[in-house]
Design a protein around this motif. Structure first.
Motif: not given
Ligand code: ASP
Ligand code: MG
Length: 398
Positions: A144-151, A175-180, A206-216
């Motif tokens: 079955e074709i699956t997706t990993l969740g948004r982002g 964006v240029d990277g991870v900002f404060s 908590r919503g920083a948006g740049v990376l998917h938490p599971r990837s980190v």
């Protein structure tokens, strides 16, 4: 010759011009003697548009069919990028998640990667081709074709980098990277040259948006060197690194997550809490910053999973587990993420104090070692980020 996995997000592949820009970058990187595997997201808002299309034909589309639909988004970008590369004389070949052998569990829309076979990608690399892989998708053991969740494309990239033993995983964004703080909200936000895995997971959750938490989390677990870069600039970006030497940062970021809603559930008895957490883990629904007190649990969850939670609440009520449940879309989490809150019991107080001086009402507050999260009205979220950033990052009062 180093093998690098690059991932380009939705904005980076958002138009034909952007796709050609990336093709140029890839071509240059290859000329420098690197082997490349490129993971792509769907173009721009394609995934949202596909979700909108589904809603127009069905009130409650099945998760299986949603996965069939959503995986088409990444398929478009991978094919277009491959064509643009061919035009530049760069041999390239695109693969879906399933062709790549990204084997996941069977939970549609929030599947977890179990293993990556990667044979066809390895063969492409051996033939000196650039392998382009559709992010965010895989195939279950029952095909079955699956997706990993948004982002989820970030997670595809890191998992692939680990499976292929890549030298590094570069995540390209707008964006240029991870900002404060979000630089669109706080113009003076600082760009960090490096951030620790643990703090990055907190920021991402908590919503920083740049990376998917599971990837980190994956990058930490499998020691994949991870770096966030801008696909439209030549800046050095932000490296996600292990904790050592990171002690000097106090507050790393202030985030607001407008994609979340607040849930309050009144339980019949405390022991049924496990039934609730079971729903969340079986359906991979997020529970962020839970607070449990006197038979009531409050937590944040993804706004898009509201209908699914409602379904679970009805079932749990029918089973006699819940007294009541409410979902409040008007309250969103604003968080201060940093390193040493565990040594400072007053951090929660400081945050609430700063907000109340600005007359921003705080309805709940939770403190952990790495983050303070408060619930504020959705309309005040950006003001809250601005004032917290001013007081805690710019002035550094604490
Ligand atoms: N296109 C998918 C999404 O928008 C996956 C991704 O962008 O990583 O969620
Ligand atoms: Mg996307």
């Amino acid at each position: 010759m180093g093998l690098i996995v690059q991932k380009y997000g939705g904005t980076s592949v958002g138009s034909p011009a952007r796709i050609k820009n990336i093709a140029d970058r890839i071509s240059r990187k290859r000329d420098e003697g690197n082997q490349l595997v490129v993971v792509v997201s769907a173009m721009g808002d394609t995934t949202d548009e596909l979700i909108g299309l589904a809603r127009n034909v069905s009130k409650n589309p099945s998760h299986r069919e949603m996965d069939m639909l959503l995986t088409a988004g990444e398929r478009i970008s991978m094919a277009l990028l491959s064509m643009a590369l061919a035009d530049r004389g760069v041999p390239a070949i695109s693969f879906t998640g399933s062709q790549t052998g990204i084997i996941t569990d069977g939970s549609h829309r929030s599947a977890r990667i179990k293993k990556i076979l990667g044979d066809r990608v390895r063969k492409a690399i051996a033939e000196k081709k650039v392998a382009i892989v559709a992010g965010f998708q895989g195939v279950s053991e029952t095909k079955e074709i699956t997706t990993l969740g948004r982002g989820g494309s970030d997670t595809t990239a890191v998992a692939l980098a680990s499976a292929l033993g890549a030298e590094s995983c570069e995540i390209y964004t707008d964006v240029d990277g991870v900002f404060s703080a979000d630089p669109r909200v706080v113009a003076v936000a600082k760009l960090w040259p490096c951030v620790s895995h643990d703090v990055m997971v907190e920021m991402a959750t908590r919503g920083a948006g740049v990376l998917h938490p599971r990837s980190v989390e994956l990058a930490k677990q499998y020691d994949v060197p991870l770096i966030v870069l801008n696909s439209l600039s030549e800046k050095l970006g932000t490296k996600v690194v292990s904790m050592k030497g990171m002690e000097e940062f106090n507050v790393t970021g202030v985030t607001a997550d407008k994609g979340k809603i607040l849930v309050t559930v009144e339980l019949m008895r405390p022991t049924v809490l496990s039934a609730l957490f079971q729903c969340s883990s079986e359906s991979h629904l997020t529970i962020v910053s839970p607070i449990f007190s006197e038979g009531v649990i409050k937590f944040f969850t993804d706004a898009e999973s509201e209908m699914e939670w409602r379904k679970h609440f009805e079932e749990l009520k029918a089973q006699g587990f819940l007294k009541s449940s409410t979902i409040d879309p008007l309250l969103v989490p604003v968080s201060v993420v940093g390193n040493r809150f565990s040594q400072d019991g007053g951090a929660l107080n400081t945050v609430i104090d700063i907000l109340s001086k600005e007359e921003i009402p705080v309805s709940i507050g939770v403190a952990s070692a790495l983050a303070i999260t408060v619930a504020v009205p959705r309309t005040k979220a950006e003001d809250a980020v601005k004032v917290l950033h001013r007081q805690l990052v710019e002035i550094g009062e604490r």
